[in-house]
Design a protein around this motif. Structure first.
Motif, PDB file in Angstrom:
ATOM      1  N   LEU A  18       0.997  -1.093  -0.125  1.00 29.16           N
ATOM      2  CA  LEU A  18      -0.324  -0.043  -0.281  1.00 29.16           C
ATOM      3  C   LEU A  18       0.756   1.470   0.121  1.00 29.16           C
ATOM      4  N   HIS A  20       1.055   5.255   0.377  1.00 29.87           N
ATOM      5  CA  HIS A  20      -0.177   6.617   0.521  1.00 29.87           C
ATOM      6  C   HIS A  20       0.165   7.898   1.223  1.00 29.87           C
ATOM      7  N   THR A  27      -4.504   6.275  -1.291  1.00 26.33           N
ATOM      8  CA  THR A  27      -4.050   5.572  -1.124  1.00 26.33           C
ATOM      9  C   THR A  27      -3.603   4.746  -2.597  1.00 26.33           C
ATOM     10  N   LEU A  42      -5.493  -2.109   4.541  1.00 29.76           N
ATOM     11  CA  LEU A  42      -5.781  -0.748   5.195  1.00 29.76           C
ATOM     12  C   LEU A  42      -6.536  -0.695   6.180  1.00 29.76           C
ATOM     13  N   TRP A  47      -6.331   3.664   6.690  1.00 28.05           N
ATOM     14  CA  TRP A  47      -6.692   4.230   4.949  1.00 28.05           C
ATOM     15  C   TRP A  47      -7.624   3.819   4.402  1.00 28.05           C
ATOM     16  N   LYS A  48      -8.557   4.610   2.978  1.00 24.50           N
ATOM     17  CA  LYS A  48      -9.035   4.265   1.830  1.00 24.50           C
ATOM     18  C   LYS A  48      -8.263   3.779   1.040  1.00 24.50           C
ATOM     19  N   LEU A  49      -9.117   2.713   0.057  1.00 22.57           N
ATOM     20  CA  LEU A  49      -7.910   2.714  -1.500  1.00 22.57           C
ATOM     21  C   LEU A  49      -8.706   3.748  -2.130  1.00 22.57           C
TER      22      LEU A  49
END
Length: 255
Positions: A18, A20, A27, A42, A47-49
């Motif tokens: 990932l 970021h 991300t 995540l 975090w948000k994809l």
């Protein structure tokens, strides 16, 4: 401001990543080997994809695309040369394309060989390249679709990146690669030292990835096809580097 990179093992020997962007929170998942593992990472990071950046079409690199897109509504970026084979592809890209992950920029380079459309993502400002299955620590991808000439060109391009560039490879193949490398480059002192380090790391289940361009130039037989000692070890003194590379790859396939 630099990117944050979260690395995690998944499937039998894959690494997921990932990436970021600290400024905007954007991300990206580099490939999608395991959607469940990516979602867990995540969640752990908070975090948000927003993006998926695919390197090539193989199932252990694009197999989680649709599940993740359904969950996150993320944009899927991938190689234009394999557009029909990348599930859910939104943006096909090729050589020189620039991908903005929030405030962070990645440049796309085409690296055919393992597959015909394979690409890598180079975050130059962050000295990081996500190289899929083109290059591994002391190894390179099998030539499933491309030619030795294509792969040699691709590897030469990666070798020309700044020496301190970190190479985020997609698999933990290093211990096996070291054993082969020693068989074709037995006089390489740097390689002997690195092989011993890898044995220690793997005995503790510590990743050997990422590697660096400098380390691969010194120890990866697939980048050292012009080196006289390697050429002599495989009875190809004075041959063209691309031909030495092809023979080295053939030897690895049968190792």
């Amino acid at each position: 401001m630099p990117i944050d990179i979260r690395q995690f093992a998944c499937l039998s020997d894959n690494y997921g990543y990932l990436v970021h962007d600290r400024v905007t929170g954007a991300t990206a998942a580099i490939d999608t080997p395991d959607a469940g593992a990516i979602n867990r990472e995540l969640e752990a990071a908070g975090w948000k994809l927003t993006h998926i950046l695919n390197t090539h079409h193989h199932w252990d690199h694009a197999g989680g695309n649709l599940a993740l897109k359904e969950t996150w509504g993320c944009e899927i970026v991938g190689p234009k040369g394999e557009a029909a084979k990348i599930p859910g592809l939104d943006r096909p890209v090729g050589e020189g394309a620039e991908i903005m992950l929030g405030a962070s920029k990645a440049t796309v380079h085409e690296t055919p060989g393992h597959t015909l459309g394979h690409i890598i993502y180079h975050f130059a400002d962050d000295r990081a390249a996500f190289v899929g299955d083109t290059i591994f620590a002391m190894g390179c991808g099998r030539l499933f679709e491309g030619t030795a000439e294509q792969m040699w060109s691709s590897l030469s391009m990666i070798s020309a990146l700044p020496a301190d560039t970190k190479l985020y490879c997609a698999h933990e193949y290093t211990k096996a690669n070291a054993a082969f490398a020693l068989s074709v480059d037995p006089q390489n002192i740097d390689l002997k030292k690195r092989s011993a380090e890898v044995e220690t790391l793997r005995a503790k289940n510590i990743p050997t990835v990422p590697t660096t361009v400098a380390l691969e130039r010194a120890t990866n037989p697939f980048l050292r096809a012009a080196d006289p000692s390697l050429q002599a070890a495989i009875n190809m003194e004075g041959a063209k580097p691309v031909d030495v590379f092809a023979e080295t790859r053939r030897l690895k396939d049968n190792f």
